[in-house]
Design a protein around this motif. Structure first.
Motif, PDB file in Angstrom:
ATOM      1  N   GLU A 141      19.086  12.100  11.708  1.00  0.00           N
ATOM      2  CA  GLU A 141      18.244  11.470  13.092  1.00  0.00           C
ATOM      3  C   GLU A 141      17.896  12.114  14.218  1.00  0.00           C
ATOM      4  OE1 GLU A 141      20.177   7.582  16.052  1.00  0.00           O
ATOM      5  OE2 GLU A 141      21.354   8.363  14.795  1.00  0.00           O
ATOM      6  N   VAL A 142      16.394  11.446  14.344  1.00  0.00           N
ATOM      7  CA  VAL A 142      15.695  12.215  15.920  1.00  0.00           C
ATOM      8  C   VAL A 142      15.823  10.857  16.556  1.00  0.00           C
ATOM      9  CG1 VAL A 142      13.825  13.503  16.698  1.00  0.00           C
ATOM     10  CG2 VAL A 142      14.564  13.975  14.225  1.00  0.00           C
ATOM     11  N   ARG A 143      16.086  11.539  18.000  1.00  0.00           N
ATOM     12  CA  ARG A 143      16.467  10.658  19.548  1.00  0.00           C
ATOM     13  C   ARG A 143      14.878  11.172  20.599  1.00  0.00           C
ATOM     14  NH1 ARG A 143      21.219   9.412  22.311  1.00  0.00           N
ATOM     15  NH2 ARG A 143      20.464   7.911  23.296  1.00  0.00           N
ATOM     16  N   SER A 144      14.502  10.604  20.797  1.00  0.00           N
ATOM     17  CA  SER A 144      13.477  10.919  22.412  1.00  0.00           C
ATOM     18  C   SER A 144      11.879  11.331  21.690  1.00  0.00           C
ATOM     19  CB  SER A 144      14.285  11.603  22.855  1.00  0.00           C
ATOM     20  OG  SER A 144      14.830  11.124  23.548  1.00  0.00           O
ATOM     21  N   CYS A 145      12.236  11.893  20.837  1.00  0.00           N
ATOM     22  CA  CYS A 145      10.820  12.519  19.643  1.00  0.00           C
ATOM     23  C   CYS A 145      10.005  10.989  18.340  1.00  0.00           C
ATOM     24  CB  CYS A 145      10.594  13.677  19.438  1.00  0.00           C
ATOM     25  SG  CYS A 145      11.522  14.741  20.867  1.00  0.00           S
TER      26      CYS A 145
END
Length: 326
Positions: A197-201
């Motif tokens: 899971e990737v946040r902000s990107c």
């Protein structure tokens, strides 16, 4: 049968009875009550020790003595395990059971070394034997023993650890990272599922997770287990702006169907829009130079016109003066 014959027959029976051992004669009359050793704890499928997250062992096994005699019985108790185990056992050394009583006693299982508890393969089992011995003085008059299987539980704790690359990650490029599959349990495990899971990107992805599925993982740092690691790839698209991205990688254990994860930050390097080099500046310079050239040309024309006008005026004046003199 005459009287003398009857007397001789009774005498013969008396002599025969006197020649028999007392115990045999007693057994002919009745079966003497006895005592029985058995398990109160259900040991049909064996006994599994309880073990907490700190590898502390806890367990109690209960046995009994049933005395059917008309008098009390005194027994010595001993315990023996047939193989090396990560636990110790403790129970009473002797027991006195009253006439007609059914009395229980407890065997306590514990451990002093957490490392030994994790080193013990839960696929192994051990057999605990309890012996009860009745003695008169130093002489054993009878003993009984019972045996039960004991095992430790399987503990599953599969989690990832990540080692980041020292290389910078630029927009439109990739960088590798190392992932270690840490099996902190005491049994072999496998990866049921792997995800990221990737946040902000939104333009950053993680590749290589599918290859982790079904990977077998030995206990890490125990039972001669081998380390398991793999390479993942971080991919930043060209449209990814300069930003610090939060990435979470999760592994689902096949053993206990539980997901455990690790989270880390990744810096993506990219040009900001206003500082990105373009050809606009060169066009402006050309335009300015062009405008300067045009400006110089426009300024030059009036200059030449003024000179020509002055020369014309001067020539006219000279011609007039010449005519005057004539």
């Amino acid at each position: 049968m005459t009287r003398n014959q009857s007397l001789l027959f009774c005498l013969a029976l008396l002599l025969l009875g006197m020649t028999l051992p007392p115990s045999v004669a007693a057994q002919d009359q009745f079966e003497a009550p006895s005592w029985t050793l058995g398990w109160s704890t259900d040991m049909d499928d064996g006994f599994t020790i309880e073990m907490d997250d700190d590898w502390d062992i806890d367990g109690e096994i209960v046995a009994y003595i049933e005395n059917t005699r008309m008098s009390q019985v005194e027994l010595e108790l001993t315990y023996e395990v047939n193989t090396w185990t990560p636990y110790t056992y403790e129970g009473p050394e002797s027991i006195t059971v009253a006439a007609g009583e059914n009395k229980t006693f407890t065997i306590t299982l514990s451990n002093d070394n957490d490392i030994d508890a994790r080193e013990y393969n839960p696929d192994n089992t051990s057999a605990l034997t309890v012996t009860a011995d009745e003695k008169v003085g130093d002489t054993s008059t009878g003993n009984q023993e019972i045996e039960g299987t004991i095992r430790v539980p399987k503990v599953f704790n599969l989690k990832p650890e990540v080692t980041l690359s020292e290389d910078d990650l630029y927009a439109g490029s990739t960088v590798d990272l190392s992932i270690q599959l840490m099996n902190l349990g005491n049994a072999k495990d496998a990866v049921k599922d792997a995800s990221a899971e990737v946040r902000s990107c939104p333009h950053l992805t993680v590749e290589g997770l599918d290859a982790l599925v079904n990977t077998l993982v030995d206990p890490t740092g125990a039972q001669n287990g081998k380390e398991t690691s793999a390479i993942l790839t971080l991919v930043a698209s060209e449209s990814q702006p300069r930003r610090t991205c939060e990435v979470t990688i999760s592994l689902v254990s096949e053993g206990d169907d539980t997901a455990r994860s690790t989270t880390f930050d990744v810096d993506v390097i990219a040009y900001e829009e206003e500082t990105k080099p373009t050809n606009d500046g060169n066009n402006d310079d050309d335009s300015t130079a062009s405008e300067d050239g045009l400006s110089m040309e426009s300024n030059t024309v009036p200059g030449f016109a003024a000179i020509e006008a002055i020369m014309v005026v001067a020539m006219v004046s000279l011609l007039r003066r010449k005519k005057t003199f004539n």
